[in-house]
Write a protein that holds these residues in place. Structure first.
Motif, PDB file in Angstrom:
ATOM      1  N   UNK A 108      67.508  56.167  22.301  1.00 13.94           N
ATOM      2  CA  UNK A 108      65.965  56.024  22.399  1.00 13.94           C
ATOM      3  C   UNK A 108      65.626  55.210  21.097  1.00 13.94           C
ATOM      4  N   UNK A 109      64.388  54.757  21.034  1.00 15.13           N
ATOM      5  CA  UNK A 109      63.703  54.005  19.960  1.00 15.13           C
ATOM      6  C   UNK A 109      62.503  55.173  19.834  1.00 15.13           C
ATOM      7  N   UNK A 110      62.292  55.195  18.492  1.00 17.92           N
ATOM      8  CA  UNK A 110      61.064  56.082  17.967  1.00 17.92           C
ATOM      9  C   UNK A 110      60.677  56.019  16.503  1.00 17.92           C
ATOM     10  N   UNK A 204      60.637  55.224  23.090  1.00 18.57           N
ATOM     11  CA  UNK A 204      61.087  54.539  24.318  1.00 18.57           C
ATOM     12  C   UNK A 204      62.252  55.129  24.332  1.00 18.57           C
ATOM     13  N   UNK A 205      62.819  55.441  25.788  1.00 19.76           N
ATOM     14  CA  UNK A 205      64.055  55.724  26.328  1.00 19.76           C
ATOM     15  C   UNK A 205      64.682  54.529  26.776  1.00 19.76           C
ATOM     16  N   UNK A 210      64.436  46.406  31.110  1.00 20.08           N
ATOM     17  CA  UNK A 210      62.972  46.487  30.984  1.00 20.08           C
ATOM     18  C   UNK A 210      62.522  47.344  29.725  1.00 20.08           C
ATOM     19  N   UNK A 211      63.084  48.567  29.538  1.00 19.21           N
ATOM     20  CA  UNK A 211      62.662  49.264  28.316  1.00 19.21           C
ATOM     21  C   UNK A 211      63.216  48.605  27.127  1.00 19.21           C
ATOM     22  N   UNK A 212      64.357  47.873  26.926  1.00 16.71           N
ATOM     23  CA  UNK A 212      64.936  47.326  26.116  1.00 16.71           C
ATOM     24  C   UNK A 212      63.799  46.064  25.725  1.00 16.71           C
ATOM     25  N   UNK A 213      63.262  45.757  26.600  1.00 13.38           N
ATOM     26  CA  UNK A 213      62.401  44.354  26.399  1.00 13.38           C
ATOM     27  C   UNK A 213      60.991  45.172  25.834  1.00 13.38           C
ATOM     28  N   UNK A 214      60.747  46.221  26.142  1.00 10.58           N
ATOM     29  CA  UNK A 214      59.480  47.008  25.707  1.00 10.58           C
ATOM     30  C   UNK A 214      59.658  47.255  24.141  1.00 10.58           C
ATOM     31  N   UNK A 215      60.948  47.644  23.605  1.00 11.01           N
ATOM     32  CA  UNK A 215      60.998  47.906  22.260  1.00 11.01           C
ATOM     33  C   UNK A 215      60.977  46.630  21.612  1.00 11.01           C
ATOM     34  N   UNK A 216      61.540  45.659  22.175  1.00  7.14           N
ATOM     35  CA  UNK A 216      61.238  44.298  21.482  1.00  7.14           C
ATOM     36  C   UNK A 216      59.902  43.600  21.166  1.00  7.14           C
ATOM     37  N   UNK A 217      59.244  44.054  22.363  1.00  3.78           N
ATOM     38  CA  UNK A 217      57.647  43.654  22.023  1.00  3.78           C
ATOM     39  C   UNK A 217      57.074  44.647  21.158  1.00  3.78           C
ATOM     40  N   UNK A 218      57.415  45.829  20.974  1.00  2.00           N
ATOM     41  CA  UNK A 218      56.706  46.635  19.794  1.00  2.00           C
ATOM     42  C   UNK A 218      57.301  46.163  18.533  1.00  2.00           C
ATOM     43  N   UNK A 220      58.340  43.152  17.787  1.00  2.00           N
ATOM     44  CA  UNK A 220      57.441  41.725  17.533  1.00  2.00           C
ATOM     45  C   UNK A 220      56.041  41.990  16.963  1.00  2.00           C
ATOM     46  N   UNK A 221      55.482  42.849  17.715  1.00  2.00           N
ATOM     47  CA  UNK A 221      54.041  43.289  17.321  1.00  2.00           C
ATOM     48  C   UNK A 221      53.805  44.007  16.099  1.00  2.00           C
ATOM     49  N   UNK A 222      54.896  44.135  15.329  1.00  2.00           N
ATOM     50  CA  UNK A 222      54.613  45.144  13.972  1.00  2.00           C
ATOM     51  C   UNK A 222      54.402  46.487  14.251  1.00  2.00           C
ATOM     52  N   UNK A 223      55.090  46.843  15.266  1.00  2.00           N
ATOM     53  CA  UNK A 223      54.676  48.765  15.814  1.00  2.00           C
ATOM     54  C   UNK A 223      55.737  49.179  15.140  1.00  2.00           C
TER      55      UNK A 223
END
Length: 223
Positions: A108-110, A204-205, A210-218, A220-223
């Motif tokens: 997970x990523x949190x 993110x689980x 697709x979910x790995x790409x979601x983490x990448x987006x977060x 990169x967005x500085x989240x």
């Protein structure tokens, strides 16, 4: 309190990335997933970390070594064959001691602050729940007045985040070998001995590309 990172999964849905790399070492934002956990644990005051592994686990040990480079002490629970979550934790109990301990799924990523999870108040387990993601729309458990319940106590079930504090006595009567954690939790829930909280931060689980790409987006967005 000690912490355990669950890192024994094969990461089937992340192939081909996980054909030659264990899932905890898959990178997001250039950093292996497991390092995010170790940095967060260190920031939250955890200095003793146990990591279980099976598939390509030696790579995890070679990368993290004894943990000194991260400011923590790492012990490893090596599984010749995957023992599932319950069996993996049970095997690691001698490394975790007699006090309650934190567990974190390695995939997970949190941004959860683990410092808020130090109190058990007599419970056998304390679960962190999150809003239901698209891949688990029905959720797992109900949360009512700080306790986990299974039957219609509120409008909507929530999803188990893969973050919890467990008391070793939850495993009383268990035998070595592969077994799931969920039946132990459900028995403790039925006995009214599982507390919980709703975490509304980022989570993110990372089980699919697709979910790995979601983490990448977060990231990169500085989240």
């Amino acid at each position: 309190m000690k912490a355990m990172i669950l890192a024994a999964g094969r990461g089937e849905r992340l192939r081909p990335l996980t054909l030659h790399t264990p899932k905890p070492l898959v990178r997001a934002g250039g950093v292996p997933l497991i390092e995010y956990h170790i940095h967060a644990l260190k920031k939250s005051g955890f200095t003793d970390v146990v990591i279980n592994h099976a598939w390509l686990g030696q790579q995890i040990e070679d990368h993290l070594q004894d943990g000194s480079a991260f400011g923590v002490r790492i012990s490893y629970s090596r599984e010749g064959e995957p023992l599932e979550t319950g069996g993996g934790i049970f095997q690691a109990l001698p490394l975790l001691g007699d006090a309650p301990f934190l567990i974190v799924n390695g995939d997970i990523w949190t941004d959860c602050d683990y410092r808020q999870l130090n109190k058990m108040d007599g419970a056998l387990a304390h679960l962190v729940l999150v809003d239901n993601p698209l891949h688990n729309p029905e959720g797992d458990f109900y949360l009512k007045d700080g306790h986990i319940v299974e039957q219609g106590a509120c409008e909507q079930r929530l999803t188990y985040s893969g973050i919890a504090v467990l008391h070793p006595t939850l495993f009383n009567g268990c035998e070595p070998g592969a077994f799931k954690l969920a039946p132990l939790l459900r028995a403790a829930i039925s006995a009214g001995r599982v507390s919980g909280q709703h975490y509304k931060g980022r989570w993110v689980d990372v089980g699919t590309h697709e979910r790995l790409a979601e983490v990448e987006r977060l990231i990169q967005a500085g989240e």
